[in-house]
Design an enzyme around this catalytic site. Structure first.
Site, mmCIF file in Angstrom:
data_model
loop_
_atom_site.group_PDB
_atom_site.id
_atom_site.type_symbol
_atom_site.label_atom_id
_atom_site.label_comp_id
_atom_site.label_asym_id
_atom_site.label_seq_id
_atom_site.Cartn_x
_atom_site.Cartn_y
_atom_site.Cartn_z
ATOM 1 N N CYS A 89 1.681 -7.256 -16.945
ATOM 2 C CA CYS A 89 2.415 -6.598 -18.025
ATOM 3 C C CYS A 89 1.514 -5.668 -18.796
ATOM 4 O O CYS A 89 0.504 -6.093 -19.333
ATOM 5 C CB CYS A 89 3.007 -7.637 -18.970
ATOM 6 S SG CYS A 89 3.794 -6.912 -20.413
ATOM 7 N N VAL A 144 6.384 6.206 -0.697
ATOM 8 C CA VAL A 144 5.609 7.165 0.095
ATOM 9 C C VAL A 144 4.877 6.390 1.185
ATOM 10 O O VAL A 144 3.796 5.827 0.970
ATOM 11 C CB VAL A 144 4.620 7.938 -0.792
ATOM 12 C CG1 VAL A 144 3.938 9.035 0.018
ATOM 13 C CG2 VAL A 144 5.340 8.541 -1.995
ATOM 14 N N ARG A 145 5.483 6.368 2.347
ATOM 15 C CA ARG A 145 4.959 5.576 3.454
ATOM 16 C C ARG A 145 5.250 6.264 4.784
ATOM 17 O O ARG A 145 6.306 6.885 4.950
ATOM 18 C CB ARG A 145 5.601 4.190 3.481
ATOM 19 C CG ARG A 145 5.492 3.405 2.186
ATOM 20 C CD ARG A 145 6.336 2.153 2.246
ATOM 21 N NE ARG A 145 6.309 1.406 0.992
ATOM 22 C CZ ARG A 145 7.053 0.332 0.751
ATOM 23 N NH1 ARG A 145 7.880 -0.117 1.679
ATOM 24 N NH2 ARG A 145 6.961 -0.285 -0.415
#
Length: 259
Positions: A102, A244-245
């Site tokens: 967090c 994004v792969r």
């Protein structure tokens, strides 16, 4: 020398064996001698982490806004001591630990407009799609702790030629970003206009918040963004590429900036 990984005995496929794990330890930030936050992070680049954290949480804009930024170990706990220049808005104290999961647990609002200090990109700025989709792979090649543990996030600052100027790893994705932003701040590179923030995890509010404060042109992420992240990126004029792969991506904001 900070230790980012350690070993523990485990059982793998029924056989006892050693295993590499990412180190997670507390870092206390102290302003004028008084603790103001405890960050759960992977040790290493603590000064950069503190500088990047200050870029969002305080009035720190440049390295000159900080009079003292010093790391030490007191009572078996790592600390960074901070003194700000006169007139620089200090961060609000946090009454609890900020976990590695967090980044904005104590945030009162989600308005990032006050953090914007420059336009994210110059007129006519674009980035080639081939360069964009190659950034996560280029970052992965420098993720040494990830290769050993599979348990840390990474962030990087990249230019339109695909050059990664700084890469950092941490168990907390927002910590990795703070380390990158902190390095840029200390090197006098903020606002990072026309540069991209590359991240290995998902994009949620705090990542866009940090991107706006750093002045980058956009965010390139291996994972997907949240709805609020998309809305904020569009409002702030940022490029936001997710998932994004394997040479492909989804453009959630700023599609006109990719050619």
């Amino acid at each position: 020398m900070a230790v980012m990984t350690t070993r523990r005995a485990i059982v793998r496929r029924g056989v006892p064996a050693p295993d590499d794990l990412a180190v997670e330890e507390p870092l206390i930030l102290a302003l004028d001698g008084a603790p103001i936050a405890t960050l759960m992070r992977t040790p290493g680049h603590d000064i950069e982490l503190a500088a990047g954290w200050l870029n969002v949480e305080s009035g720190v804009r440049t390295a000159d806004d900080v009079a003292v930024l010093r790391s030490c170990r007191d009572d078996d706990t790592d600390r960074v001591h901070i003194d700000l220049r006169a007139g620089v808005e200090p961060p609000r104290p946090r009454a609890f630990v900020t976990s590695a999961a967090c980044g904005v647990c104590s945030a009162d609002v989600v308005d990032v407009t006050p953090l914007r200090r420059a336009d994210p990109h110059t007129p006519g700025w674009t980035i080639g799609s081939d360069v964009l989709v190659g950034l996560p792979d280029a970052m992965r090649e420098q993720q040494k702790a990830f290769r050993r543990t599979g348990a840390v996030h990474a962030a990087a600052l990249a230019d339109t030629a695909g050059v990664l100027h700084v890469v950092r790893e941490d168990v907390g994705r927002h910590n990795a970003v703070d380390k990158v932003v902190g390095r840029a701040l200390l090197d006098g590179l903020l606002p990072a206009t026309d540069h991209l923030l590359v991240v290995s995890g998902r994009v949620s509010f705090e990542i866009v918040q940090k991107a706006v404060a750093a002045g980058v042109a956009g965010i390139v992420a291996v994972s997907a963004p949240s709805s609020l992240a998309v809305d904020l990126a569009r409002k702030q004029g940022l490029l936001l590429a997710g998932l994004v792969r394997n040479g492909t991506c989804n453009l959630y904001a700023g599609a006109d900036l990719v050619v």
